[in-house]
Design a protein around this motif. Structure first.
Motif, PDB file in Angstrom:
ATOM      1  N   LYS A 189       0.828  -1.208   0.000  1.00 26.99           N
ATOM      2  CA  LYS A 189       0.000   0.000   0.000  1.00 26.99           C
ATOM      3  C   LYS A 189       0.864   1.260   0.000  1.00 26.99           C
ATOM      4  CE  LYS A 189      -4.168  -1.967   2.081  1.00 26.99           C
ATOM      5  NZ  LYS A 189      -5.125  -1.921   3.227  1.00 26.99           N
ATOM      6  N   GLN A 190       2.013   1.202   0.677  1.00 26.60           N
ATOM      7  CA  GLN A 190       2.914   2.351   0.678  1.00 26.60           C
ATOM      8  C   GLN A 190       3.438   2.623  -0.729  1.00 26.60           C
ATOM      9  OE1 GLN A 190       6.146   2.403   3.605  1.00 26.60           O
ATOM     10  NE2 GLN A 190       7.500   3.352   2.087  1.00 26.60           N
ATOM     11  N   VAL A 191       3.837   1.560  -1.430  1.00 25.79           N
ATOM     12  CA  VAL A 191       4.325   1.722  -2.804  1.00 25.79           C
ATOM     13  C   VAL A 191       3.226   2.299  -3.686  1.00 25.79           C
ATOM     14  CG1 VAL A 191       5.139   0.498  -4.859  1.00 25.79           C
ATOM     15  CG2 VAL A 191       6.056  -0.095  -2.610  1.00 25.79           C
ATOM     16  N   ALA A 192       2.008   1.790  -3.531  1.00 21.90           N
ATOM     17  CA  ALA A 192       0.896   2.280  -4.341  1.00 21.90           C
ATOM     18  C   ALA A 192       0.619   3.754  -4.061  1.00 21.90           C
ATOM     19  CB  ALA A 192      -0.354   1.447  -4.069  1.00 21.90           C
ATOM     20  N   THR A 193       0.710   4.145  -2.793  1.00 21.02           N
ATOM     21  CA  THR A 193       0.509   5.553  -2.437  1.00 21.02           C
ATOM     22  C   THR A 193       1.599   6.423  -3.047  1.00 21.02           C
ATOM     23  OG1 THR A 193      -0.585   4.977  -0.357  1.00 21.02           O
ATOM     24  CG2 THR A 193       0.354   7.181  -0.521  1.00 21.02           C
ATOM     25  N   ASP A 194       2.843   5.955  -2.961  1.00 25.98           N
ATOM     26  CA  ASP A 194       3.961   6.710  -3.532  1.00 25.98           C
ATOM     27  C   ASP A 194       3.824   6.852  -5.044  1.00 25.98           C
ATOM     28  OD1 ASP A 194       5.007   6.908  -0.996  1.00 25.98           O
ATOM     29  OD2 ASP A 194       6.477   5.300  -1.254  1.00 25.98           O
ATOM     30  N   CYS A 195       3.260   5.812  -5.687  1.00 26.51           N
ATOM     31  CA  CYS A 195       3.070   5.840  -7.146  1.00 26.51           C
ATOM     32  C   CYS A 195       1.773   6.529  -7.545  1.00 26.51           C
ATOM     33  CB  CYS A 195       3.051   4.417  -7.706  1.00 26.51           C
ATOM     34  SG  CYS A 195       4.584   3.491  -7.531  1.00 26.51           S
ATOM     35  N   SER A 204      -1.114   5.132  -7.581  1.00 25.21           N
ATOM     36  CA  SER A 204      -1.679   4.176  -8.528  1.00 25.21           C
ATOM     37  C   SER A 204      -2.437   3.081  -7.790  1.00 25.21           C
ATOM     38  CB  SER A 204      -0.574   3.525  -9.372  1.00 25.21           C
ATOM     39  OG  SER A 204       0.143   4.490 -10.109  1.00 25.21           O
ATOM     40  N   ALA A 205      -3.341   2.454  -8.510  1.00 28.34           N
ATOM     41  CA  ALA A 205      -4.027   1.282  -7.969  1.00 28.34           C
ATOM     42  C   ALA A 205      -3.046   0.118  -7.898  1.00 28.34           C
ATOM     43  CB  ALA A 205      -5.209   0.918  -8.854  1.00 28.34           C
ATOM     44  N   TYR A 206      -3.313  -0.817  -6.985  1.00 34.38           N
ATOM     45  CA  TYR A 206      -2.424  -1.962  -6.820  1.00 34.38           C
ATOM     46  C   TYR A 206      -3.201  -3.259  -6.990  1.00 34.38           C
ATOM     47  CZ  TYR A 206      -4.400  -1.947  -2.073  1.00 34.38           C
ATOM     48  OH  TYR A 206      -5.256  -1.955  -0.998  1.00 34.38           O
ATOM     49  N   ASP A 264       4.562 -10.887  -8.549  1.00 31.60           N
ATOM     50  CA  ASP A 264       3.937 -10.920  -7.225  1.00 31.60           C
ATOM     51  C   ASP A 264       2.825  -9.874  -7.106  1.00 31.60           C
ATOM     52  OD1 ASP A 264       5.551 -13.010  -6.417  1.00 31.60           O
ATOM     53  OD2 ASP A 264       7.076 -11.705  -5.544  1.00 31.60           O
ATOM     54  N   PHE A 265       3.189  -8.592  -7.244  1.00 27.74           N
ATOM     55  CA  PHE A 265       2.220  -7.503  -7.129  1.00 27.74           C
ATOM     56  C   PHE A 265       2.595  -6.401  -8.108  1.00 27.74           C
ATOM     57  CE2 PHE A 265       2.574  -9.550  -2.977  1.00 27.74           C
ATOM     58  CZ  PHE A 265       1.246  -9.864  -2.707  1.00 27.74           C
ATOM     59  N   PHE A 266       1.725  -5.414  -8.195  1.00 28.67           N
ATOM     60  CA  PHE A 266       2.026  -4.250  -9.025  1.00 28.67           C
ATOM     61  C   PHE A 266       1.299  -3.045  -8.459  1.00 28.67           C
ATOM     62  CE2 PHE A 266      -1.956  -5.861 -10.639  1.00 28.67           C
ATOM     63  CZ  PHE A 266      -2.690  -4.725 -10.948  1.00 28.67           C
ATOM     64  N   ALA A 267       1.805  -1.873  -8.806  1.00 24.09           N
ATOM     65  CA  ALA A 267       1.126  -0.610  -8.517  1.00 24.09           C
ATOM     66  C   ALA A 267       1.308   0.252  -9.756  1.00 24.09           C
ATOM     67  CB  ALA A 267       1.713   0.073  -7.291  1.00 24.09           C
ATOM     68  N   TRP A 288       7.025  -2.365 -18.030  1.00 26.32           N
ATOM     69  CA  TRP A 288       7.256  -1.974 -16.644  1.00 26.32           C
ATOM     70  C   TRP A 288       8.235  -0.804 -16.622  1.00 26.32           C
ATOM     71  CZ3 TRP A 288       3.683  -3.676 -13.751  1.00 26.32           C
ATOM     72  CH2 TRP A 288       3.175  -4.970 -13.877  1.00 26.32           C
ATOM     73  N   ARG A 289       7.849   0.275 -15.965  1.00 31.24           N
ATOM     74  CA  ARG A 289       8.705   1.457 -15.886  1.00 31.24           C
ATOM     75  C   ARG A 289       9.651   1.396 -14.687  1.00 31.24           C
ATOM     76  NH1 ARG A 289       8.695   3.717 -20.814  1.00 31.24           N
ATOM     77  NH2 ARG A 289       6.566   3.956 -21.617  1.00 31.24           N
ATOM     78  N   SER A 290       9.200   0.730 -13.648  1.00 27.41           N
ATOM     79  CA  SER A 290      10.013   0.639 -12.441  1.00 27.41           C
ATOM     80  C   SER A 290       9.665  -0.644 -11.708  1.00 27.41           C
ATOM     81  CB  SER A 290       9.792   1.854 -11.526  1.00 27.41           C
ATOM     82  OG  SER A 290       8.428   1.948 -11.141  1.00 27.41           O
ATOM     83  N   CYS A 291      10.444  -0.908 -10.680  1.00 32.50           N
ATOM     84  CA  CYS A 291      10.247  -2.128  -9.905  1.00 32.50           C
ATOM     85  C   CYS A 291      10.620  -1.850  -8.457  1.00 32.50           C
ATOM     86  CB  CYS A 291      11.118  -3.252 -10.468  1.00 32.50           C
ATOM     87  SG  CYS A 291      11.115  -4.762  -9.470  1.00 32.50           S
ATOM     88  N   VAL A 292       9.981  -2.562  -7.562  1.00 32.33           N
ATOM     89  CA  VAL A 292      10.347  -2.528  -6.151  1.00 32.33           C
ATOM     90  C   VAL A 292      10.657  -3.950  -5.707  1.00 32.33           C
ATOM     91  CG1 VAL A 292       9.527  -2.126  -3.803  1.00 32.33           C
ATOM     92  CG2 VAL A 292       8.992  -0.477  -5.597  1.00 32.33           C
TER      93      VAL A 292
END
Length: 244
Positions: free
Chosen positions: A124-130, A132-134, A152-155, A196-200
């Motif tokens: 959720k933190q990554v999605a907030t930073d982006c 974007s929906a996750y 695994d997941f995406f945002a 994919w533009r970025s990855c975490v």
């Protein structure tokens, strides 16, 4: 010889490093160390090493179980232990001889729930930073004889890959996400869809995550080649392997 079972992108990236080492010659131990030093500590509760040592499960199954719980919670579900054990055992059996445990101890339940809660918080933190929906299980397209798979997941356009490890992310982890980007780029060239533009890289066990912007990653690891040239080299490598 690469069997059908061994043609998924995760297995190829992690178990056949020579393919991507030739495509990303700059993915050296120094670059791995560079990215690992950029790791961010998230505001989560780290799982104590003593609790993990006391686990009655194989460590790989323990964290697969935690992932299964976290995945369902990210999706807004409230799964039972039985459902998560079945999911974890099935996933482990693709790579190991996994045996479903008859019961989950209280300590192992606490570990799995802590890791799962950390996972939800971090996604959720990554999605907030982006902004974007996750979601979970993004499709990783296939290419030539490489099969499609799932992440695994995406945002938004950010891929999220989870590694429940004790230490830093490894070269194999970076190869894996490099493979996922490359396959997304190949599909984007063919279909016009996004890459994919970025990855975490995310570790809910320790609360650490590393942000990777693929344009920068390619600049650092691609040996001076453009995206198109990298894709051409990748396609040629796969053709050579297929001929062999």
């Amino acid at each position: 010889m690469i069997t059908n079972a061994g043609r998924d992108p995760r297995t190829i990236a992690r178990n056949i490093p020579g393919i991507l080492n030739a495509i990303f010659p700059g993915l050296t131990p120094g670059i791995v160390s560079f990215y690992n030093k950029l790791a961010i500590d998230c505001a989560v509760i780290v799982v104590p090493a003593e609790a993990i040592q006391a686990s009655e499960l194989q460590k790989s199954l323990l964290f697969e179980l935690a992932f299964a719980v976290g995945e369902q919670r990210v999706l807004g579900n409230n799964p039972t232990w039985g459902e998560c054990v079945a999911t974890a055992t099935d996933r482990q059996s693709r790579f190991f001889d996994a045996i479903s445990p008859s019961e989950i101890s209280e300590n192992d339940q606490r570990i799995a729930l802590r890791v799962a809660d950390n996972l939800v918080t971090m996604v959720k933190q990554v999605a907030t930073d982006c902004d974007s929906a996750y979601g979970a299980a993004p499709v990783i397209p296939g290419f030539r004889w490489i099969a499609s798979g799932t992440g695994d997941f995406f945002a938004g356009s950010t891929l999220i890959e989870v590694k429940c490890i004790a230490g830093n992310f490894s070269a194999a982890d970076y190869r894996q996400v490099a493979m996922y980007w490359l396959l997304s780029y190949a599909a984007a060239v063919e279909t016009g869809n996004y890459e994919w533009r970025s990855c975490v890289l995310m570790n809910p066990r320790t609360g650490k995550l590393v942000n990777i912007h693929f344009d920068e990653f390619i600049h650092l690891t691609g040996g001076g080649r453009s995206k198109v040239e990298i894709l051409q080299a990748f396609a040629a490598t796969l053709t050579d392997i297929q001929k062999f």
